[in-house]
Scaffold this motif. Sequence first.
Motif, PDB file in Angstrom:
ATOM      1  N   GLY A  50      -1.960   6.961  -4.938  1.00 42.76           N
ATOM      2  CA  GLY A  50      -2.794   7.099  -3.747  1.00 42.76           C
ATOM      3  C   GLY A  50      -3.959   8.029  -3.988  1.00 42.76           C
ATOM      4  N   TYR A  51      -4.176   8.940  -3.030  1.00 43.26           N
ATOM      5  CA  TYR A  51      -5.331   9.825  -3.084  1.00 43.26           C
ATOM      6  C   TYR A  51      -4.901  11.246  -2.724  1.00 43.26           C
ATOM      7  N   ALA A  52      -5.307  12.191  -3.568  1.00 39.61           N
ATOM      8  CA  ALA A  52      -5.097  13.602  -3.269  1.00 39.61           C
ATOM      9  C   ALA A  52      -6.207  14.055  -2.325  1.00 39.61           C
ATOM     10  N   VAL A  53      -5.789  14.669  -1.209  1.00 33.57           N
ATOM     11  CA  VAL A  53      -6.768  15.064  -0.190  1.00 33.57           C
ATOM     12  C   VAL A  53      -6.411  16.438   0.358  1.00 33.57           C
ATOM     13  N   ARG A  54      -7.370  17.005   1.096  1.00 36.73           N
ATOM     14  CA  ARG A  54      -7.068  18.135   1.971  1.00 36.73           C
ATOM     15  C   ARG A  54      -6.665  17.540   3.313  1.00 36.73           C
ATOM     16  N   SER A  55      -5.497  17.935   3.812  1.00 37.39           N
ATOM     17  CA  SER A  55      -4.994  17.320   5.038  1.00 37.39           C
ATOM     18  C   SER A  55      -5.966  17.469   6.198  1.00 37.39           C
ATOM     19  N   VAL A  56      -6.711  18.595   6.227  1.00 37.80           N
ATOM     20  CA  VAL A  56      -7.652  18.783   7.336  1.00 37.80           C
ATOM     21  C   VAL A  56      -8.791  17.765   7.289  1.00 37.80           C
ATOM     22  N   ASP A  57      -9.079  17.225   6.089  1.00 44.62           N
ATOM     23  CA  ASP A  57     -10.188  16.273   5.962  1.00 44.62           C
ATOM     24  C   ASP A  57      -9.837  14.884   6.479  1.00 44.62           C
ATOM     25  N   VAL A  68     -13.902   8.293   5.790  1.00 45.24           N
ATOM     26  CA  VAL A  68     -14.462   7.860   4.512  1.00 45.24           C
ATOM     27  C   VAL A  68     -14.741   9.095   3.656  1.00 45.24           C
ATOM     28  N   LEU A  69     -14.186   9.113   2.433  1.00 42.70           N
ATOM     29  CA  LEU A  69     -14.357  10.245   1.517  1.00 42.70           C
ATOM     30  C   LEU A  69     -14.845   9.737   0.165  1.00 42.70           C
ATOM     31  N   PRO A  70     -15.756  10.430  -0.459  1.00 40.06           N
ATOM     32  CA  PRO A  70     -16.139  10.063  -1.830  1.00 40.06           C
ATOM     33  C   PRO A  70     -14.990  10.373  -2.793  1.00 40.06           C
ATOM     34  N   VAL A  71     -14.797   9.490  -3.777  1.00 42.76           N
ATOM     35  CA  VAL A  71     -13.758   9.696  -4.786  1.00 42.76           C
ATOM     36  C   VAL A  71     -14.394  10.381  -5.984  1.00 42.76           C
ATOM     37  N   ALA A  72     -14.007  11.624  -6.212  1.00 45.60           N
ATOM     38  CA  ALA A  72     -14.665  12.422  -7.242  1.00 45.60           C
ATOM     39  C   ALA A  72     -14.037  12.257  -8.625  1.00 45.60           C
ATOM     40  N   GLU A  73     -12.713  12.011  -8.678  1.00 51.84           N
ATOM     41  CA  GLU A  73     -12.028  11.956  -9.974  1.00 51.84           C
ATOM     42  C   GLU A  73     -10.899  10.922  -9.925  1.00 51.84           C
ATOM     43  N   ASP A  74     -10.553  10.422 -11.122  1.00 49.04           N
ATOM     44  CA  ASP A  74      -9.335   9.633 -11.307  1.00 49.04           C
ATOM     45  C   ASP A  74      -8.322  10.513 -12.035  1.00 49.04           C
ATOM     46  N   LEU A  75      -7.096  10.597 -11.498  1.00 51.07           N
ATOM     47  CA  LEU A  75      -6.053  11.438 -12.095  1.00 51.07           C
ATOM     48  C   LEU A  75      -4.848  10.584 -12.473  1.00 51.07           C
ATOM     49  N   PRO A  76      -4.843   9.980 -13.671  1.00 47.89           N
ATOM     50  CA  PRO A  76      -3.645   9.264 -14.114  1.00 47.89           C
ATOM     51  C   PRO A  76      -2.570  10.246 -14.557  1.00 47.89           C
ATOM     52  N   ALA A  77      -1.314   9.777 -14.564  1.00 49.42           N
ATOM     53  CA  ALA A  77      -0.237  10.609 -15.099  1.00 49.42           C
ATOM     54  C   ALA A  77      -0.518  10.893 -16.563  1.00 49.42           C
ATOM     55  N   PRO A 108      -0.875   7.638   0.532  1.00 47.52           N
ATOM     56  CA  PRO A 108      -0.526   6.465  -0.268  1.00 47.52           C
ATOM     57  C   PRO A 108      -1.645   5.436  -0.233  1.00 47.52           C
ATOM     58  N   VAL A 109      -1.783   4.707  -1.368  1.00 47.63           N
ATOM     59  CA  VAL A 109      -2.839   3.724  -1.462  1.00 47.63           C
ATOM     60  C   VAL A 109      -2.725   2.666  -0.377  1.00 47.63           C
ATOM     61  N   GLU A 110      -1.491   2.403   0.091  1.00 46.91           N
ATOM     62  CA  GLU A 110      -1.285   1.401   1.138  1.00 46.91           C
ATOM     63  C   GLU A 110      -1.923   1.792   2.464  1.00 46.91           C
ATOM     64  N   ARG A 111      -2.243   3.078   2.626  1.00 43.60           N
ATOM     65  CA  ARG A 111      -2.866   3.548   3.863  1.00 43.60           C
ATOM     66  C   ARG A 111      -4.368   3.767   3.692  1.00 43.60           C
ATOM     67  N   THR A 112      -4.923   3.084   2.697  1.00 44.14           N
ATOM     68  CA  THR A 112      -6.362   3.156   2.434  1.00 44.14           C
ATOM     69  C   THR A 112      -6.871   1.756   2.095  1.00 44.14           C
ATOM     70  N   ASP A 113      -8.172   1.674   1.795  1.00 43.27           N
ATOM     71  CA  ASP A 113      -8.715   0.394   1.321  1.00 43.27           C
ATOM     72  C   ASP A 113      -8.706   0.305  -0.199  1.00 43.27           C
ATOM     73  N   GLY A 114      -8.164   1.345  -0.884  1.00 50.97           N
ATOM     74  CA  GLY A 114      -8.066   1.319  -2.338  1.00 50.97           C
ATOM     75  C   GLY A 114      -9.386   1.509  -3.052  1.00 50.97           C
ATOM     76  N   GLY A 115     -10.359   2.083  -2.417  1.00 49.29           N
ATOM     77  CA  GLY A 115     -11.688   2.232  -3.003  1.00 49.29           C
ATOM     78  C   GLY A 115     -11.701   3.136  -4.215  1.00 49.29           C
ATOM     79  N   THR A 116     -12.683   2.918  -5.102  1.00 49.92           N
ATOM     80  CA  THR A 116     -12.823   3.728  -6.313  1.00 49.92           C
ATOM     81  C   THR A 116     -14.017   4.679  -6.252  1.00 49.92           C
TER      82      THR A 116
END
Length: 396
Positions: A50-57, A68-77, A108-116
């Motif tokens: 999914g996406y790591a976020v600040r809950s307040v955002d 809508v949030l800009p995606v700044a980084e990809d964090l694979p395991a 979780p990604v299921e609660r988003t549009d999966g944007g990159t």
Amino acid sequence: MPAHRARVAALLTPAPVESRPLADCLGLALAEDLVAAIPLPPFDNSAMDGYAVRSVDVTGASPEQPVVLPVAEDLPAGRVDSPPLLPGTAHRIMTGAQVPSGADAIVPVERTDGGTAEVRVHASAQPGVHVRRAGEDVRVGTAVLAAGTTLGPTQLGIAAAVGAARLPVRRPVRVLVLSTGSELVEPGSPLRTGQIYESNGLMLATAVREAGGRAELLRFVPDDVASFHAALAPHLDETDLIITSGGVSAGAYEVVKDSLSGNGVEFTKVAMQPGMPQGAGRYRGGPAVVTLPGNPVSAMVSFEVFVRPALRAAAGHRQAERPGRKATLTSSLEGPPGKRQYRRALYDPATDEVTPHGGPGSHLLSAMATANCLLEVPEETVELPAGSTVDVLLMD
């Protein structure tokens, strides 16, 4: 009977400790507590893709009013750097990846549009949701495995997870199983009148292995004292315990008794059925020796009662005994006065009932092969009526 059991147990001293790679430790007993040098998890990580976020955002986000949030980084395991999360942005993150500083929730990604490039978040997130905290499973300094633990797949898994490459374990007890008797022939070969297929040796050797020992089977030793000693000689330096079956009764041609009497082994009659003739000692001051009766059920019951607990205790296993249960007897039983009887039986864990299986004869091996427990009839018991509460040893 307790005296002979104690004597057999005293013959086997604790096996030496060895350091082994994890892959070579299956079934062995841990010799020392395993203490975690790292926490588990070792760092805060994501429980979801999914996406790591600040809950307040993402407060108030919904399908009707997404944030809508800009995606700044990809964090694979496995990514070893973890760029911090800036306010008003999101990092796309995979399960197991380190949660970046600044983030306090995973959407979780299921609660988003999966944007990159940017992501539309359709649900709010509470602080800490879907975040696995460092040390929430195991803290540094925790004993994750206790000495005496039998090492199975999950135990070896936790050892690997805390970074152990090797473990201190008790070496398996080295057992030589001796099969004597001129009447014995190998299964699969033609059987002549007066001959029988050898089964006790294989049965006892595999019982040793099932109990965690290391077994070598020496078959078809003739009924001759000189041949008996000659067969033993090459194995003595690499053997902790010698197990024999048969040749210990009061009749003629009892090669085991004739060979071992005067060589450190004492023979006795135990108040037990099956399994009255027994012997124990040290062969010429060297390896421990336990001599079992020759009838197959007597041999196997004697192994279970006397040998298996001693073998497992010497190998360092905390659980040396078979698990026991109290059960309700479904039919009446008679016991031989003055002897503890072990009957083959079927235990039903759904009802805690036990049913005798097969007769008491010590030559009736087929019932032993299909039983799942041994039912104990105490020495002082002449008859047990149906409905009695009895002790059983679970074999399966």
